[in-house]
Write a protein that holds these residues in place. Structure first.
Motif, PDB file in Angstrom:
ATOM      1  N   UNK A  39       0.833  -1.268   0.026  1.00 35.96           N
ATOM      2  CA  UNK A  39      -0.059  -0.030   0.126  1.00 35.96           C
ATOM      3  C   UNK A  39       0.777   1.225  -0.118  1.00 35.96           C
ATOM      4  N   UNK A  40       0.469   2.053  -1.019  1.00 34.72           N
ATOM      5  CA  UNK A  40       1.165   3.521  -0.853  1.00 34.72           C
ATOM      6  C   UNK A  40       2.709   3.484  -1.661  1.00 34.72           C
ATOM      7  N   UNK A  41       2.736   2.279  -2.370  1.00 32.10           N
ATOM      8  CA  UNK A  41       3.918   2.211  -3.313  1.00 32.10           C
ATOM      9  C   UNK A  41       3.893   2.491  -4.696  1.00 32.10           C
ATOM     10  N   UNK A  42       2.801   2.691  -5.009  1.00 36.48           N
ATOM     11  CA  UNK A  42       2.479   3.143  -6.375  1.00 36.48           C
ATOM     12  C   UNK A  42       1.078   4.130  -6.356  1.00 36.48           C
ATOM     13  N   UNK A  43       1.764   5.661  -6.214  1.00 33.76           N
ATOM     14  CA  UNK A  43       0.663   6.650  -6.134  1.00 33.76           C
ATOM     15  C   UNK A  43       0.674   7.703  -7.290  1.00 33.76           C
ATOM     16  N   UNK A  44       1.484   7.509  -8.178  1.00 30.78           N
ATOM     17  CA  UNK A  44       1.698   8.201  -9.206  1.00 30.78           C
ATOM     18  C   UNK A  44       2.236   7.490 -10.566  1.00 30.78           C
TER      19      UNK A  44
END
Length: 172
Positions: A39-44
């Motif tokens: 979670x939170x590793x691919x935010x863009x």
């Protein structure tokens, strides 16, 4: 773009940088990473490009395999990943998948990873493959069992219980 294998509904192929938007899209829904620790590793889009470059492309070069893109033939869209990774935490090969929720419950995870197991038996020097899963992730537990993996042991990571499954590629 190297195609690994195909099924009636899917093309399994290596990722490339043109897949960055798709990688972002299938990682973006919160429920996708609920049980993964990612979670939170691919935010863009930049994160997605970094995952492709720094993980998958690097592992293709180093090991000859890594997670592969799952392309849904009907739309020609990348809808997730499947396949193997060299797992340094236990010096073995892990099988896994991640799909956009629009494709959950349709047998795609099982279909894609069965194709990967069949490919590995024919083309890869693997004796066994492991699958790690949080026991509450019943969908993934069922996928591993459908693929023929059997429960081996459990361990705790970051305060969470993880069950490890295993399949011998020589016995099947």
């Amino acid at each position: 773009m190297k195609i690994i294998t195909e099924t009636p509904r899917l093309i399994i192929r290596e990722f490339n940088l043109d897949d960055a938007q798709a990688v972002y899209d299938f990682n973006e829904p919160v429920e996708v990473n609920r049980y993964t620790g990612d979670a939170g590793m691919c935010t863009s889009l930049a994160d997605a490009r970094n995952i492709i470059t720094d993980i998958w492309l690097k592992e293709y070069a180093e090991h000859g395999f890594a997670r592969w893109a799952v392309v849904y033939k009907e739309t020609n869209q990348v809808i997730g990943f499947c396949g193997f990774k060299q797992e340094t935490r236990f010096d073995g090969v892990d099988i896994g998948y991640r799909l956009h929720p629009d494709y959950w419950g349709k047998g795609i995870a099982t279909e894609a990873n069965q194709a990967c197991i069949d490919y590995a038996k024919a083309h890869m020097p693997l004796d066994e493959v492991f699958g790690d899963v949080i026991p509450e992730n019943l969908g993934s537990v069922n996928v591993l069992k459908k693929l023929g993996l059997t429960y081996l042991t459990n361990y705790y990571e970051d305060g969470l219980k993880v069950d490890r499954y295993r399949i011998s590629l020589n016995d099947i």
